[in-house]
Enzyme design. Sequence first.
Site, short mmCIF file in Angstrom:
data_model
loop_
_atom_site.label_atom_id
_atom_site.label_comp_id
_atom_site.label_asym_id
_atom_site.label_seq_id
_atom_site.Cartn_x
_atom_site.Cartn_y
_atom_site.Cartn_z
N ARG A 104 0.83 -1.21 0.00
CA ARG A 104 0.00 0.00 0.00
C ARG A 104 0.86 1.26 0.00
NH1 ARG A 104 -2.29 4.00 -0.19
NH2 ARG A 104 -4.36 4.62 0.52
N ILE A 110 -6.21 4.31 -5.48
CA ILE A 110 -6.97 3.59 -6.51
C ILE A 110 -7.67 4.60 -7.41
CG2 ILE A 110 -8.92 2.04 -6.90
CD1 ILE A 110 -8.18 0.59 -4.35
N HIS A 150 -3.23 -5.29 8.48
CA HIS A 150 -4.40 -4.62 9.04
C HIS A 150 -4.34 -4.63 10.56
CE1 HIS A 150 -8.75 -3.37 8.55
NE2 HIS A 150 -8.13 -2.75 7.55
N LYS A 152 -3.51 -3.08 14.12
CA LYS A 152 -3.70 -1.71 14.57
C LYS A 152 -3.07 -1.51 15.94
CE LYS A 152 -6.36 -0.93 10.97
NZ LYS A 152 -6.08 0.05 9.92
N TYR A 171 -9.45 10.54 7.89
CA TYR A 171 -9.54 9.88 9.20
C TYR A 171 -9.30 10.85 10.34
CZ TYR A 171 -9.82 5.06 7.47
OH TYR A 171 -10.23 3.88 6.88
N ASP A 181 -14.38 6.45 12.73
CA ASP A 181 -13.86 5.20 13.26
C ASP A 181 -13.86 5.31 14.78
OD1 ASP A 181 -12.52 2.65 13.46
OD2 ASP A 181 -11.71 3.02 11.46
N ILE A 331 -14.43 0.36 -9.27
CA ILE A 331 -14.36 0.23 -7.81
C ILE A 331 -15.63 0.77 -7.16
CG2 ILE A 331 -13.25 2.46 -7.36
CD1 ILE A 331 -12.32 -0.88 -5.70
N TYR A 338 -22.50 -4.35 -1.48
CA TYR A 338 -22.77 -4.46 -0.06
C TYR A 338 -24.25 -4.19 0.25
CZ TYR A 338 -17.66 -4.17 0.25
OH TYR A 338 -16.32 -4.38 0.09
N HIS A 371 -16.53 3.94 9.05
CA HIS A 371 -15.52 2.87 9.06
C HIS A 371 -15.48 2.17 10.42
CE1 HIS A 371 -11.34 1.25 8.10
NE2 HIS A 371 -12.04 0.97 7.02
N LYS A 373 -15.88 -0.63 13.39
CA LYS A 373 -15.77 -2.08 13.55
C LYS A 373 -15.86 -2.42 15.03
CE LYS A 373 -12.37 -0.98 11.49
NZ LYS A 373 -11.85 0.27 10.87
N GLU A 399 -4.69 -9.26 11.22
CA GLU A 399 -5.58 -8.46 12.06
C GLU A 399 -5.21 -8.58 13.53
OE1 GLU A 399 -8.04 -6.66 10.76
OE2 GLU A 399 -8.36 -7.54 8.77
N LEU A 465 -12.82 -8.47 -1.46
CA LEU A 465 -12.86 -7.03 -1.21
C LEU A 465 -13.72 -6.68 -0.02
CD1 LEU A 465 -13.22 -5.84 -4.90
CD2 LEU A 465 -11.15 -5.82 -3.53
#
Length: 465
Positions: A104, A110, A150, A152, A171, A181, A331, A338, A371, A373, A399, A465
């Site tokens: 990345r 992208i 990923h 954190k 962010y 987030d 993209i 979703y 974003h 989680k 993760e 994805l």
Amino acid sequence: MNMLINAPRRLARRLVSPLRPKSRTWLEALPAFAVPATAIGTLHGPQAFHQALLTQIAQATRRILIVTLYLQDDDAGREVMEALHAAHAQRPELEIDVFVDWHRAQRGLIGKQQSPGNAAMYRDCVQRHGGGVRVWGVPVQNRELFGVLHLKGFVFDDTVLYSGASLNDVYLAKHGRYRLDRCHRIRDAALAESMATFVQRQFRGSEAVRRLDLPDPPPTRTLLPAIRTFRQQLQQAAYVVPMATLPDGAVAVTPLKGFGRADNALNDTMLALLRGAQRRIVLLTPYFNLPGPVRAALGHALRRGCSVEIMLGDKTANDFYIPPAQPFRTIGLLPYLYENNLRRFARTHARQLASGQLNLWLWRDGGNSYHLKGLFVDDDCALLTGHNLNPRAWALDLENGLLLRDPSRRLHAMHEAEWASLRQHATRLADHYALESTRDYPPEVRRLLRRLSRVRLDRLVNRLL
């Protein structure tokens, strides 16, 4: 070969798995750090995260360790890099390491023109300030498509900032627009040491992990054998956590690594939380593309009478959404995929949705994006994680997460305040008819969806994805 060797062990784990009938007992037996509830706090919103990040950088005296998917070459990213270099200039003994995804960091955004990526900024900072801030690239897989870093966590001396966010303008709400987030601050020396030791041992000790702030990083193809060994080491790696006695008023905090389908502590813990829930589940995900085991666990929870609440972003709050007035790129199909997943889920559980046992919350706040989680389960368990709860995170990405077990319910008010704050910009979905009809999608989206479904490629896209 490894799969064949491990097959009997995996089969045995499924047959006698404690996750099915005794999930709570299994969770309570996990090793953990005993952290005072007063040492754990929520930072509400990206501005609070932004300010806390800069404050912690300025105050650190011994070490700064940042692990994130990317640190962007934009105003916010440069602000963070300048703050890190300023901290080192003021205290040269300060150890500063930044770990980002190898792939990345070396490409542009992208849909944008080809560029050297964020690594060019890191090298520019070294030329201007010297080498006091080390930036490392972590190649979890040979190609970005098949998995990324990923993991954190930000460690400042004995304080941990944990957020699923990466570091860039959106962010950190640098120019008004933000991507929502979660962020929590935990002040505990033992937890900070465990998280820092894991990263230093697994990343700094690997031939696959190379500096990105130095000129001429090696081509990925030359690192392939080292990356293969690195993946094998990651598969066996774990945080070092004691079996601590939990005093009254303390919270059990367990750091968890997730990597691969088998022996994945983070995935197993999420399933244990869902399977052991007795009254209530709150699930947060940015991309509604739940792995099969998670969907099954939620279905079982609904059948045994649990209340289930799921919050996700409206498709217009997805970071891949392209407004109809702008030129369409492939993209931009993802938010519609979703939404189709959500429509099927809502249709399948229409009865529970109508009765209020199931609540689906769609978040939307102007042109901002979503974003979030994590999990809240009953009144005494929560999971802080960057895991997107999708098949890619379930099997491909590296993760981690922090499980908070709170038998004294000292954090209950904090969690409820966070949940109430998150719902400020969310509306409850009445039924699947409330979603935009596919007939009203832009023509390019309708055409691509028909093509994918005709050859069943939509399932493959959902997995990657």
